[in-house]
Scaffold this motif. Structure first.
Motif, short mmCIF file in Angstrom:
data_model
loop_
_atom_site.label_atom_id
_atom_site.label_comp_id
_atom_site.label_asym_id
_atom_site.label_seq_id
_atom_site.Cartn_x
_atom_site.Cartn_y
_atom_site.Cartn_z
N ILE A 34 0.84 -1.21 0.00
CA ILE A 34 0.00 0.00 0.00
C ILE A 34 0.87 1.25 0.00
N ALA A 81 0.94 4.28 -2.65
CA ALA A 81 0.60 5.62 -2.15
C ALA A 81 1.71 6.62 -2.46
N ALA A 93 -11.24 -3.19 5.43
CA ALA A 93 -10.11 -2.51 4.79
C ALA A 93 -10.56 -1.24 4.09
N GLN A 94 -11.70 -1.30 3.38
CA GLN A 94 -12.21 -0.11 2.70
C GLN A 94 -12.59 0.97 3.72
N ALA A 111 -9.34 2.56 5.07
CA ALA A 111 -8.73 3.48 4.10
C ALA A 111 -9.43 4.85 4.17
N HIS A 112 -10.75 4.83 4.28
CA HIS A 112 -11.50 6.09 4.41
C HIS A 112 -11.16 6.78 5.72
N VAL A 163 -6.54 7.47 3.28
CA VAL A 163 -5.59 6.95 2.29
C VAL A 163 -6.36 6.90 0.97
N LYS A 164 -5.89 7.68 0.00
CA LYS A 164 -6.64 7.87 -1.26
C LYS A 164 -6.47 6.71 -2.23
N VAL A 171 -7.96 3.88 -2.83
CA VAL A 171 -7.98 2.49 -2.37
C VAL A 171 -9.28 1.83 -2.84
N CYS A 206 -11.11 -1.88 -2.65
CA CYS A 206 -11.05 -3.22 -2.06
C CYS A 206 -12.08 -4.13 -2.69
N PHE A 212 -3.64 0.41 7.78
CA PHE A 212 -3.80 1.72 7.17
C PHE A 212 -3.29 2.85 8.08
N LYS A 236 1.52 9.59 4.50
CA LYS A 236 1.02 10.33 3.33
C LYS A 236 1.94 11.51 3.02
#
Length: 209
Positions: free
Chosen positions: A38, A42, A68-69, A72-73, A77-78, A80, A82, A204, A209
């Motif tokens: 990841i 990224a 996981a989704q 990421a939100h 974390v942009k 992504v 799943c 995550f 970032k």
């Protein structure tokens, strides 16, 4: 654990109780290749495609995909995306949908066939995760450029090669199916869901970032 990317209130409450210190050194070592994959994407602002794979795409792979989704939100974390799949298609096991609903997800059943389709939302302003059982190479899933995350040992052993996968990462979990039709079924599904959730949020949380 708090973050500006709010989830539904009950879900936010549950996430705030996750304790990364309970993740053993052994599990952290297992999760590190996923963190590295990841992070690498990224760093280059590339799409991060994660396909969580289990034998029947009915329990662990869906729990992993959804959490996981959500993670990421939560950690912003942009790019992504799943997915989940199996070596064969069956159905998303109803207890999984119930367990996620009890954790604060908003779940709507879109179809009522033998293999129902669910819309699973974690935040009011975000698109839902679409959950249904499918093979890992289904048209719904990416053909290439993804990490194949093997969530059960049977799929890990039985599928040494996943076509199109850029990287293959075993992150296996015990199957809550072992407790179906027992008095502790609800407890064990919740336990497995929280373990998967905590580990996906840990992954995550490590992304710079």
């Amino acid at each position: 654990m708090s973050n500006s990317n709010a989830l539904f209130p009950k879900l936010n409450e549950i996430v705030s109780l996750f304790n990364f210190e309970k993740i053993t050194a052994e599990r952290r070592k297992i999760l590190q290749p996923l963190i590295d994959f990841i992070q690498l994407k990224a760093n280059d602002n590339l799409e991060i495609r994660l396909n969580f794979i289990c034998t029947h795409n009915s329990r662990r792979s869906h729990l992993s995909q959804v959490w996981a989704q959500t993670a990421a939100h939560y950690f912003d974390v942009k790019n992504v995306f799943c997915y989940s799949g199996g070596t064969e298609a069956t159905a998303l096991f109803p207890k999984v949908a119930e367990t996620l609903k009890n954790s604060g997800f908003d779940i709507k059943m879109l179809s009522q066939e033998n293999n129902p389709v669910y819309a699973i939302k974690f935040a009011a302003t975000e698109s839902p995760v679409i959950g249904f059982s499918k093979t890992y190479d289904d048209l719904f899933n990416p053909e290439s450029g993804f990490a194949a995350i093997m969530t059960c040992s049977q799929a890990d052993v039985g599928c040494p090669f996943i076509a199109g996968a850029e990287k293959r990462i075993p992150v296996t979990f015990e199957d809550p199916k072992a407790f179906d039709n027992t008095e502790i079924q609800n407890e064990k599904y919740k336990e497995r869901s929280i373990q998967i959730a905590t580990e996906m949020f840990y992954v995550f949380s490590q992304i710079k970032k």
